[in-house]
Design a protein around this motif. Sequence first.
Motif, PDB file in Angstrom:
ATOM      1  N   LYS A 151       0.831  -1.212   0.000  1.00 16.24           N
ATOM      2  CA  LYS A 151       0.000   0.000   0.000  1.00 16.24           C
ATOM      3  C   LYS A 151       0.860   1.255   0.000  1.00 16.24           C
ATOM      4  O   LYS A 151       0.552   2.225  -0.683  1.00 16.24           O
ATOM      5  N   GLN A 152       1.931   1.248   0.766  1.00 16.84           N
ATOM      6  CA  GLN A 152       2.819   2.419   0.863  1.00 16.84           C
ATOM      7  C   GLN A 152       3.493   2.744  -0.460  1.00 16.84           C
ATOM      8  O   GLN A 152       3.755   3.894  -0.756  1.00 16.84           O
ATOM      9  N   TYR A 171       9.398  -5.654   6.716  1.00 17.48           N
ATOM     10  CA  TYR A 171      10.292  -4.761   5.983  1.00 17.48           C
ATOM     11  C   TYR A 171      10.470  -3.470   6.764  1.00 17.48           C
ATOM     12  O   TYR A 171       9.556  -2.999   7.431  1.00 17.48           O
ATOM     13  N   GLY A 172      11.636  -2.879   6.628  1.00 18.63           N
ATOM     14  CA  GLY A 172      11.910  -1.588   7.246  1.00 18.63           C
ATOM     15  C   GLY A 172      11.676  -0.455   6.263  1.00 18.63           C
ATOM     16  O   GLY A 172      11.321  -0.672   5.096  1.00 18.63           O
ATOM     17  N   ARG A 179      12.356   3.110   0.312  1.00 20.78           N
ATOM     18  CA  ARG A 179      13.336   3.823  -0.532  1.00 20.78           C
ATOM     19  C   ARG A 179      13.786   2.948  -1.697  1.00 20.78           C
ATOM     20  O   ARG A 179      13.885   3.401  -2.831  1.00 20.78           O
ATOM     21  N   ARG A 180      14.049   1.698  -1.422  1.00 29.92           N
ATOM     22  CA  ARG A 180      14.514   0.795  -2.467  1.00 29.92           C
ATOM     23  C   ARG A 180      13.442   0.587  -3.533  1.00 29.92           C
ATOM     24  O   ARG A 180      13.732   0.611  -4.723  1.00 29.92           O
ATOM     25  N   LEU A 181      12.211   0.388  -3.116  1.00 26.73           N
ATOM     26  CA  LEU A 181      11.132   0.191  -4.084  1.00 26.73           C
ATOM     27  C   LEU A 181      10.895   1.455  -4.906  1.00 26.73           C
ATOM     28  O   LEU A 181      10.630   1.364  -6.112  1.00 26.73           O
ATOM     29  N   ASN A 182      11.009   2.616  -4.298  1.00 27.71           N
ATOM     30  CA  ASN A 182      10.891   3.860  -5.063  1.00 27.71           C
ATOM     31  C   ASN A 182      12.026   3.972  -6.076  1.00 27.71           C
ATOM     32  O   ASN A 182      11.819   4.407  -7.211  1.00 27.71           O
ATOM     33  N   GLY A 219      16.067 -11.213  -5.735  1.00 22.60           N
ATOM     34  CA  GLY A 219      17.103 -10.526  -4.980  1.00 22.60           C
ATOM     35  C   GLY A 219      17.064  -9.013  -4.995  1.00 22.60           C
ATOM     36  O   GLY A 219      18.058  -8.374  -4.663  1.00 22.60           O
ATOM     37  N   LEU A 220      15.928  -8.420  -5.363  1.00 22.92           N
ATOM     38  CA  LEU A 220      15.860  -6.954  -5.386  1.00 22.92           C
ATOM     39  C   LEU A 220      15.497  -6.361  -4.032  1.00 22.92           C
ATOM     40  O   LEU A 220      15.947  -5.259  -3.699  1.00 22.92           O
ATOM     41  N   VAL A 221      14.663  -7.041  -3.278  1.00 25.50           N
ATOM     42  CA  VAL A 221      14.304  -6.585  -1.929  1.00 25.50           C
ATOM     43  C   VAL A 221      14.440  -7.752  -0.970  1.00 25.50           C
ATOM     44  O   VAL A 221      14.372  -8.920  -1.376  1.00 25.50           O
TER      45      VAL A 221
END
Length: 135
Positions: free
Chosen positions: A9-10, A40-41, A46-49, A25-27
């Motif tokens: 959702k975020q 998840y933290g 940030r990584r998904l963005n 292996g991306l997240v």
Amino acid sequence: MYRIGELAKQTGVSPDTLRFYERIGLVHPIARSEGGYRLYGVEAIRRLNFIKQAQALGLTLEEIRAVLEVMEEGRPPCADVRRVLRQKVALLERRIAELTALRNALAERLRWAEAHPDPACDGQDHCVYLDSTPA
């Protein structure tokens, strides 16, 4: 910490996509809850963005993974990203040239077809409009 649905959702990334990103292996979840839920933290946001922005610029998931690996090694990824961007621009320039040539060929064929709206055509496995050299 975020469970997978909350992170989805975020970030606007579906839970299935998050699971796929984890498989390739991306997240990475930072932990599992007692019930086995991925946790998840904020760094995952940030990584998904980052992943979404890179995809919006045409980078493949493999290219994104390579950049993330450089970052995980503690090195700045800028030189690697510049190289990928150069390759993407060159690829797009070639593709634009190909598409421009195709558009020109189609436009020429259409001009001829419109100038000859009722050609002699027997309808047997061909169309004069598509022949290699219109008569």
